[in-house]
Design an enzyme around this catalytic site. Structure first.
Site, PDB file in Angstrom:
ATOM      1  CG  ASP A  38       6.700  13.095   3.017  1.00  0.00           C
ATOM      2  OD1 ASP A  38       5.793  13.945   3.096  1.00  0.00           O
ATOM      3  OD2 ASP A  38       7.844  13.348   2.599  1.00  0.00           O
ATOM      4  CG  HIS A  39       0.454  10.243   4.307  1.00  0.00           C
ATOM      5  ND1 HIS A  39      -0.725   9.811   3.780  1.00  0.00           N
ATOM      6  CD2 HIS A  39       1.328   9.237   4.143  1.00  0.00           C
ATOM      7  CE1 HIS A  39      -0.585   8.568   3.325  1.00  0.00           C
ATOM      8  NE2 HIS A  39       0.661   8.194   3.537  1.00  0.00           N
ATOM      9  N   GLY A 107       3.566   7.714  -5.217  1.00  0.00           N
ATOM     10  CA  GLY A 107       2.567   8.576  -4.602  1.00  0.00           C
ATOM     11  C   GLY A 107       1.191   7.981  -4.377  1.00  0.00           C
ATOM     12  CD  GLU A 108      -0.149   6.352  -0.084  1.00  0.00           C
ATOM     13  OE1 GLU A 108       0.196   5.210   0.224  1.00  0.00           O
ATOM     14  OE2 GLU A 108      -0.345   7.252   0.756  1.00  0.00           O
ATOM     15  CG  ASN A 111      -0.160  11.776   0.738  1.00  0.00           C
ATOM     16  OD1 ASN A 111      -0.817  12.086   1.724  1.00  0.00           O
ATOM     17  ND2 ASN A 111       0.426  10.599   0.597  1.00  0.00           N
ATOM     18  N   GLY A 176       3.994  -3.276  -6.702  1.00  0.00           N
ATOM     19  CA  GLY A 176       3.671  -4.204  -7.792  1.00  0.00           C
ATOM     20  C   GLY A 176       4.955  -4.714  -8.432  1.00  0.00           C
ATOM     21  CB  THR A 192       7.855  -3.719  -0.747  1.00  0.00           C
ATOM     22  OG1 THR A 192       6.636  -3.986  -1.447  1.00  0.00           O
ATOM     23  CG2 THR A 192       8.187  -4.858   0.193  1.00  0.00           C
ATOM     24  CE  LYS A 256      -9.725  -1.347 -10.988  1.00  0.00           C
ATOM     25  NZ  LYS A 256      -8.834  -1.400 -12.107  1.00  0.00           N
TER      26      LYS A 256
HETATM   27  C1  LIG Z   1       0.236   0.925  -7.256  1.00  0.00           C
HETATM   28  C2  LIG Z   1       1.487   0.057  -7.422  1.00  0.00           C
HETATM   29  O1  LIG Z   1       2.523   0.879  -7.916  1.00  0.00           O
HETATM   30  P1  LIG Z   1       4.031   0.761  -7.338  1.00  0.00           P
HETATM   31  O2  LIG Z   1       4.855   1.747  -8.104  1.00  0.00           O
HETATM   32  O3  LIG Z   1       4.512  -0.633  -7.325  1.00  0.00           O
HETATM   33  O4  LIG Z   1       3.878   1.245  -5.836  1.00  0.00           O
HETATM   34  C3  LIG Z   1       3.359   2.528  -5.575  1.00  0.00           C
HETATM   35  C4  LIG Z   1       3.753   2.958  -4.175  1.00  0.00           C
HETATM   36  O5  LIG Z   1       5.148   2.877  -4.042  1.00  0.00           O
HETATM   37  C5  LIG Z   1       3.295   4.390  -3.941  1.00  0.00           C
HETATM   38  O6  LIG Z   1       1.909   4.468  -4.020  1.00  0.00           O
HETATM   39  C6  LIG Z   1       3.794   4.943  -2.605  1.00  0.00           C
HETATM   40  O7  LIG Z   1       3.769   6.332  -2.736  1.00  0.00           O
HETATM   41  C7  LIG Z   1       2.957   4.474  -1.412  1.00  0.00           C
HETATM   42  N1  LIG Z   1       3.522   4.770  -0.094  1.00  0.00           N
HETATM   43  C8  LIG Z   1       4.287   3.794   0.600  1.00  0.00           C
HETATM   44  C9  LIG Z   1       4.832   2.689  -0.053  1.00  0.00           C
HETATM   45  C10 LIG Z   1       5.661   1.809   0.634  1.00  0.00           C
HETATM   46  O8  LIG Z   1       6.211   0.761  -0.010  1.00  0.00           O
HETATM   47  C11 LIG Z   1       5.922   1.976   1.991  1.00  0.00           C
HETATM   48  C12 LIG Z   1       5.376   3.056   2.661  1.00  0.00           C
HETATM   49  C13 LIG Z   1       4.569   3.976   1.983  1.00  0.00           C
HETATM   50  C14 LIG Z   1       3.982   5.109   2.698  1.00  0.00           C
HETATM   51  C15 LIG Z   1       3.726   6.277   1.824  1.00  0.00           C
HETATM   52  C16 LIG Z   1       3.425   6.054   0.458  1.00  0.00           C
HETATM   53  N2  LIG Z   1       3.095   7.109  -0.343  1.00  0.00           N
HETATM   54  C17 LIG Z   1       3.114   8.379   0.130  1.00  0.00           C
HETATM   55  O9  LIG Z   1       2.856   9.341  -0.621  1.00  0.00           O
HETATM   56  N3  LIG Z   1       3.442   8.623   1.445  1.00  0.00           N
HETATM   57  C18 LIG Z   1       3.758   7.614   2.301  1.00  0.00           C
HETATM   58  O10 LIG Z   1       4.068   7.876   3.486  1.00  0.00           O
HETATM   59  C19 LIG Z   1       1.197  -1.091  -8.389  1.00  0.00           C
HETATM   60  O11 LIG Z   1       0.355  -1.911  -8.106  1.00  0.00           O
HETATM   61  N4  LIG Z   1       1.887  -1.111  -9.488  1.00  0.00           N
HETATM   62  C20 LIG Z   1       1.804  -2.171 -10.486  1.00  0.00           C
HETATM   63  C21 LIG Z   1       1.157  -1.648 -11.763  1.00  0.00           C
HETATM   64  C22 LIG Z   1      -0.235  -1.191 -11.525  1.00  0.00           C
HETATM   65  C23 LIG Z   1      -0.836  -0.534 -12.784  1.00  0.00           C
HETATM   66  O12 LIG Z   1      -0.156  -0.023 -13.628  1.00  0.00           O
HETATM   67  N5  LIG Z   1      -2.135  -0.582 -12.911  1.00  0.00           N
HETATM   68  C24 LIG Z   1      -2.838  -0.063 -14.070  1.00  0.00           C
HETATM   69  C25 LIG Z   1      -4.295  -0.423 -13.973  1.00  0.00           C
HETATM   70  C26 LIG Z   1      -4.529  -1.872 -13.871  1.00  0.00           C
HETATM   71  C27 LIG Z   1      -6.002  -2.151 -13.651  1.00  0.00           C
HETATM   72  O13 LIG Z   1      -6.840  -1.369 -14.072  1.00  0.00           O
HETATM   73  O14 LIG Z   1      -6.288  -3.192 -13.037  1.00  0.00           O
HETATM   74  C28 LIG Z   1      -2.854   1.448 -14.128  1.00  0.00           C
HETATM   75  O15 LIG Z   1      -3.076   2.093 -13.071  1.00  0.00           O
HETATM   76  O16 LIG Z   1      -2.785   1.992 -15.232  1.00  0.00           O
HETATM   77  C29 LIG Z   1       3.226  -2.606 -10.845  1.00  0.00           C
HETATM   78  O17 LIG Z   1       3.399  -3.726 -11.372  1.00  0.00           O
HETATM   79  O18 LIG Z   1       4.151  -1.811 -10.600  1.00  0.00           O
HETATM   80  C1  LIG Z   2      -0.650  -0.780   1.369  1.00  0.00           C
HETATM   81  C2  LIG Z   2      -0.429   0.570   2.015  1.00  0.00           C
HETATM   82  C3  LIG Z   2       0.652   1.375   1.436  1.00  0.00           C
HETATM   83  C4  LIG Z   2       0.612   2.802   1.831  1.00  0.00           C
HETATM   84  C5  LIG Z   2       1.006   3.071   3.192  1.00  0.00           C
HETATM   85  C6  LIG Z   2       0.884   4.479   3.608  1.00  0.00           C
HETATM   86  O1  LIG Z   2       0.775   5.437   2.875  1.00  0.00           O
HETATM   87  C7  LIG Z   2       0.821   4.719   5.054  1.00  0.00           C
HETATM   88  C8  LIG Z   2       2.020   5.229   5.624  1.00  0.00           C
END
Ligand SMILES: C[C@H](OP(=O)(O)OC[C@@H](O)[C@@H](O)[C@@H](O)CN1c2cc(O)ccc2Cc2c1[nH]c(=O)[nH]c2=O)C(=O)N[C@@H](CCC(=O)N[C@@H](CCC(=O)O)C(=O)O)C(=O)O
Ligand SMILES: CCCCCC(=O)CC
Length: 330
Positions: A38-39, A107-108, A111, A176, A192, A256
């Protein structure tokens, strides 16, 4: 728990009609589920696509007979309002009972930033995701209009008139440790992304299990789903290069920093070496090699595979599963 094998029909990599043809083929080959990204912007620029996932899901559900279909994943906090996410998936599940799911996550940038200009920190987006799930569940579950004033979202006598017989299964993405714990606490199942199997086994899944325990759920009944890309080709180097489209996901800076221009993502993807691609994705010349790869992740605790087909010959990458599916379900 039985192993489920899902097909990731990428709307970033393929035209929506191509992804639909792949979906029909995947159902005929015996995949249990189909997942769509979903992008808004894609993870690559050249020859990329980025079709709207919910519109595509309606067509995919109508074109297939029984396969379960979900997004992978939807971010319900910035460009989408969670009440509209709830309405969309309730509508689809009423029309296709038992066949529709939704996966959510924080999210990312690619998007959300291009259409909202907003990009809160990870902890804030995780907090927003938890509140968004609350909004969705209230709307799905309530027989009365809902009024709610949260930190991020508001409902004022909101009522969903079109509801399914049962609730939409909700996969929560945790990459994470904190994300995985939230997935256990607030999701029905974990979603995940592929990581070192030892990290999945010792960090991601234990945090997910703790989160489930926090909310009194039985983690043994909850799936641990994982997205991973694969490429199969008799020529091993050609198989590796098939995965170039997804190499940007291997660059930590993409998560990041606020990177949302697909040309910039592609520039990073193009300097990723073959070693990194091999270590993180599944590269195979035949069914036996794919089976071995899947078994490594099964041993780490993954129960549902969302397999992104980046093979040079896409149909070969689907048909090989006639041999893979029975073997990994044993
Ligand atoms: C970044 C990590 O966060 P977390 O909540 O664990 O995961 C985030 C992801 O779920 C989303 O980004 C997700 O939207 C990505 N995604 C996706 C994910 C998935 O599992 C399967 C398929 C997809 C495809 C897809 C995605 N997104 C979309 O919009 N559309 C899609 O199709 C993480 O690492 N979290 C850590 C904490 C990190 C943290 O807090 N860092 C600090 C800074 C630290 C530093 O500076 O080093 C901060 O940012 O403040 C955790 O422990 O949760
Ligand atoms: C490590 C990649 C996570 C995000 C995957 C994504 O957005 C592609 C569908």
């Amino acid at each position: 728990m039985e192993t489920k094998v899902g097909y990731f029909a990428s709307l970033e990599q393929y035209k929506p009609r191509e992804a639909l043809e792949q979906t029909i083929r995947a159902e005929n080959v015996g995949f249990d589920s189909v997942w769509a990204d979903d992008h808004f912007h894609p993870w690559y620029h050249t020859n990329a696509q980025s079709a709207q996932a919910w519109a595509w899901m309606g067509a995919a559900l109508e074109a297939t007979k029984k396969v379960f279909i979900s997004t992978c994943i939807t971010c319900p906090v910035l460009r989408y309002n969670p009440a509209i996410v709830a309405q969309t998936f309730a509508t689809l599940r009423q029309m296709y009972p038992g066949r529709v799911g939704v996966a959510v996550g924080a999210g990312e940038a690619m998007n959300e930033v291009p259409v909202t200009g907003e990009w809160p920190s990870v902890p804030e987006r995780q907090d927003m995701t938890v509140e968004a799930i609350g909004v969705m569940r209230q709307l799905w579950g309530s027989q009365e209009p809902v009024t709610f004033k949260g930190k991020y979202f508001t409902l004022d006598k909101a009522f969903l008139y079109t509801k399914p017989e049962d609730e939409v299964p909700l996969y929560f993405s945790g990459m994470g440790p904190k994300g995985a714990r939230l997935a256990g606490k607030y999701g029905d199942h974990l979603m995940t992304v592929a990581a070192d199997p030892s990290v999945l086994k010792n960090v991601t899944i234990p945090n997910f299990v703790k989160g489930a325990a926090d909310s009194g759920k039985d983690p043994a009944k909850m799936e641990r789903a994982m997205l991973i890309w694969y490429s199969v080709d008799p020529d091993y180097d050609r198989a590796i290069e098939g995965l170039r489209f997804w190499a940007g996901c291997l660059v930590p800076a993409m998560f990041k920093y606020k990177v949302y221009d697909s040309k910039e993502v592609e520039a990073h993807a193009n300097i990723v070496g073959h070693d990194l691609i091999k270590e993180n994705y599944m590269v195979a010349t035949d069914a036996d090699e794919l089976i071995k790869e899947i078994e490594r992740f099964k041993a780490a605790g993954i129960t549902h595979f969302c397999l992104g087909n980046s093979s040079p010959d896409v149909n070969r990458g689907i048909d090989v599963f006639k041999d893979v599916i029975p073997a990994v379900k044993e």
